[in-house]
Structures are given as structure tokens and as C-alpha cells.
Design a protein around this motif. Structure first.
Motif, mmCIF file in Angstrom:
data_model
loop_
_atom_site.group_PDB
_atom_site.id
_atom_site.type_symbol
_atom_site.label_atom_id
_atom_site.label_comp_id
_atom_site.label_asym_id
_atom_site.label_seq_id
_atom_site.Cartn_x
_atom_site.Cartn_y
_atom_site.Cartn_z
ATOM 1 N N SER A 78 103.751 26.475 43.152
ATOM 2 C CA SER A 78 104.634 26.640 44.301
ATOM 3 C C SER A 78 105.781 27.545 43.871
ATOM 4 O O SER A 78 105.831 27.999 42.723
ATOM 5 C CB SER A 78 105.174 25.282 44.767
ATOM 6 N N PHE A 79 106.711 27.797 44.779
ATOM 7 C CA PHE A 79 107.852 28.642 44.431
ATOM 8 C C PHE A 79 108.627 28.061 43.249
ATOM 9 O O PHE A 79 109.171 28.800 42.432
ATOM 10 C CB PHE A 79 108.775 28.786 45.644
ATOM 11 N N SER A 80 108.677 26.741 43.164
ATOM 12 C CA SER A 80 109.409 26.110 42.059
ATOM 13 C C SER A 80 108.749 26.401 40.713
ATOM 14 O O SER A 80 109.397 26.319 39.665
ATOM 15 C CB SER A 80 109.500 24.598 42.281
ATOM 16 N N SER A 81 107.465 26.759 40.740
ATOM 17 C CA SER A 81 106.763 27.097 39.495
ATOM 18 C C SER A 81 107.339 28.358 38.860
ATOM 19 O O SER A 81 107.162 28.594 37.661
ATOM 20 C CB SER A 81 105.270 27.302 39.764
ATOM 21 N N LEU A 82 108.023 29.156 39.672
ATOM 22 C CA LEU A 82 108.577 30.415 39.183
ATOM 23 C C LEU A 82 110.021 30.279 38.713
ATOM 24 O O LEU A 82 110.659 31.279 38.388
ATOM 25 C CB LEU A 82 108.500 31.480 40.289
ATOM 26 N N ASN A 83 110.527 29.044 38.671
ATOM 27 C CA ASN A 83 111.923 28.835 38.277
ATOM 28 C C ASN A 83 112.207 29.324 36.863
ATOM 29 O O ASN A 83 113.312 29.775 36.560
ATOM 30 C CB ASN A 83 112.300 27.356 38.394
ATOM 31 N N SER A 84 111.211 29.217 36.005
ATOM 32 C CA SER A 84 111.410 29.673 34.625
ATOM 33 C C SER A 84 111.580 31.186 34.545
ATOM 34 O O SER A 84 112.016 31.714 33.524
ATOM 35 C CB SER A 84 110.233 29.241 33.748
ATOM 36 N N LEU A 85 111.234 31.875 35.634
ATOM 37 C CA LEU A 85 111.363 33.335 35.685
ATOM 38 C C LEU A 85 112.490 33.756 36.622
ATOM 39 O O LEU A 85 112.506 34.895 37.098
ATOM 40 C CB LEU A 85 110.045 33.959 36.167
#
Length: 325
Positions: free
Chosen positions: A186-193
Motif C-alpha cells: 500500500s502507500f504506507s509500504s513506501l514510507n521508507s522511501l
């Protein structure tokens, strides 16, 4: 006298006898900077050339940021991206050649912005400013110089970049889910980026660098952590980057150029005038970069290649200033 000697030798029947069977007893040890070379010489000469070209590129003032982050960038994937839409190296495809040329212009910040055109045509664009956010082309308090950096920070483009960034977040997730729908993404998966989706920082890798074609290692590793395959990771990366380029052109650069052309025509400036050779009195700036490069060391003397010979691997991995004492 000399002519006579040359003529005699030309017609002489004597010649040097070469006996190659003695060569098997001779040891020829190729060296480079007193380092024994044990790889194929043609391949090594290519490495020397590539290393010199890489140093010339990375030492540009505009790339001082990348010298600081040289170990944070996947340079192999970065350079492969520029050939990613070429069908074959054996066939000349004019459309892919044009795209590659244009991508490189973006990489080296050579898009024909107003400030860039002032260098070539100061008589035509001396008092011009950003065609999007300035009230007019005359100097006033609201006028903004259109540098490469300004493209990304122009108030007129802020909404467009917000949409462009979100579109490409979704596109990256779609590419990963196409590979395997079982991924929980999900969008939260991209938080590390998160820093890669920003336009604000001059000191960290961000979305501007993605538009330029720079591949951060953290992005490569993020994709690889899901697909566990190098070639699939590259394929997803290239689709992702080509989509960024496509949308940047469609949403930002082409509309800007259309407005600029209207302004030029309204001031009787035509294409031929811009290509007239001029002796510009304006000093040519090295870069539009706002990054402070005063404390960023240059890469010199192919040290990265020397370290690659000692430790193995690709030479630009060792471009961080590591030296052998």
C-alpha cells in the motif's frame, strides 16, 4: 640523399626475419600504474576509458551532490536506464535515440530553460524570466529566473508535481503487484522511501533526481526485497523511470514549452533567430545547481579503478575516496 636511401630500401630484397617460435619462452606482464593486470587487456582498456568518463561526469560542479552520495547510488542501473527503451544496439531507432538524448539533457541539467537560453542568445532573452510564474518578461519583484531547479519549484508546477509523484507511487506499487499479487503493498509500504517523493531538499536524493534518471540504492534494494531477482528488479525500475520521464514531459515540460513558444512569437522571435551563432559576452555558468560543492572532493587519477583491481567489483563502487597506502 634521404630520397635515395628510401628508394634503395624500397627496392631492397633484404628483409627482417621474424621467428615467432621463440615467443613462447618470453614472459610479457602488462602493468598499469605498476599494478599487474591479470584480466583481458581489451576489457581493461574499456574499463580505463569508462573510469575516465565517469570521473569527468561526476566531477562536474552540477554533480557535486552525487559525489557526496556516490555510495548511495546504483550507478550501473542508472547508466543502463538510458538505454532501457532501445530495442537493439545493432539497429538505429531515431525515436529511442531522441529520447535517450533528451534524458541525458535532463540528467546534466541542460534543458533549454530561460537561463540556459540566455547563454546562447543573450540579445533575445536577456530580460526574460520564467514563462509560467512571472507576470511578464520584464524585471519586477514577482519575476523568477527559470533555472533547471526552478522547473521543480515553480508555483505554477506545484500541483502538477503533486499529481505526478502520486501517480508514480501508484505505478510502482502496480508494477510490484503485477509481478506477484500476493504482496501486501500500500502507500504506507513506501514510507521508507519518503525522501524520494520530496522536492524540497538540495542535500538528499529526492524526486528531482528520479526525474534525472538517478537510481538510489535504497530504491533498487526496496524492489529487490520483493522480487528477489536482479533482472526483474531492473525491468521494474526501467518501467518506473520511463513512466516518470513520460509524465514529466506530458504534464510539465511540453506545456511549459508551448507557453514559451507563444511568448516568443508575440515578441517576433522565431526558431532561426535562436540558432544564429553569436559571440556571447555573458560568462557561461557551470551549473544551475544550488548545492554547495566547496567541501566535496573530486575523484581523480582513476583511484576507483585502482581499488577495483585490488578488491574486485565495479570501479564506481570505489568512488568514495578510498585509497590504498
Amino acid at each position: 640523399m634521404i630520397d635515395a636511401i628510401i628508394k634503395d630500401q624500397h627496392t631492397s630484397t633484404s628483409f627482417i626475419t621474424f621467428l615467432p617460435h621463440n615467443l613462447q619462452h618470453q614472459s610479457i606482464l602488462p602493468k598499469w600504474n605498476d599494478i599487474l593486470i591479470d584480466t583481458h587487456l581489451q576489457k581493461f582498456l574499456t574499463q580505463i576509458s569508462n573510469c575516465k568518463n565517469f570521473e569527468s561526469f561526476i566531477n562536474l560542479h552540477r554533480n557535486s551532490k552525487y559525489r557526496t552520495h556516490i555510495s548511495d547510488i546504483n550507478w550501473e542501473a542508472t547508466f543502463q536506464y538510458f538505454d532501457s527503451d532501445s530495442e537493439s544496439k545493432l539497429i538505429t531507432n531515431f525515436s529511442s535515440s531522441y529520447r535517450k538524448s533528451h534524458k541525458i539533457k535532463i540528467l546534466i541539467e541542460e534543458l533549454p530553460t530561460i537561463e540556459h537560453m540566455k547563454k546562447a542568445c543573450p540579445d533575445l532573452f536577456n530580460n526574460w524570466f520564467c514563462p509560467l510564474c512571472s507576470n511578464n518578461i520584464l524585471n519586477n519583484n514577482n519575476s523568477q529566473k527559470e533555472t533547471f531547479s526552478h522547473i521543480f519549484h515553480c508555483p505554477y508546477n506545484s500541483r502538477k508535481f503533486f499529481i505526478l509523484i502520486n501517480n508514480n507511487k501508484k505505478f510502482l506499487l502496480q508494477l510490484l503487484l503485477q509481478y506477484d499479487k500476493s504482496f501486501s503493498l500500500s502507500f504506507s509500504s513506501l514510507n521508507s522511501l519518503s525522501f524520494l517523493w520530496s522536492l524540497s531538499s538540495n542535500y538528499t536524493l529526492n524526486f528531482i533526481d528520479l526525474v534525472k534518471g538517478i537510481v538510489p540504492k535504497v530504491l533498487f534494494d526496496f524492489i529487490f526485497s520483493f522480487v528477489k531477482n536482479n533482472s526483474i528488479t531492473l525491468d521494474i525500475l526501467f518501467q518506473f523511470y520511463n513512466n516518470i520521464y513520460k509524465e514529466f514531459m506530458e504534464f510539465v515540460w511540453i506545456p511549459r514549452c508551448e507557453i514559451q513558444l507563444v511568448l516568443e512569437r508575440s515578441h517576433n522571435i522565431h526558431r532561426k533567430q535562436k540558432f544564429i551563432r553569436r559571440n556571447s559576452s555573458n560568462p557561461r555558468s557551470n551549473s544551475s545547481s544550488s548545492y554547495n560543492s566547496s567541501n566535496v572532493p573530486l575523484l581523480l587519477d582513476q583511484n576507483s579503478l585502482r581499488n577495483s583491481i585490488y578488491f574486485g567489483g565495479i570501479f564506481w563502487i570505489f568512488g568514495t575516496g578510498l585509497t590504498i597506502s
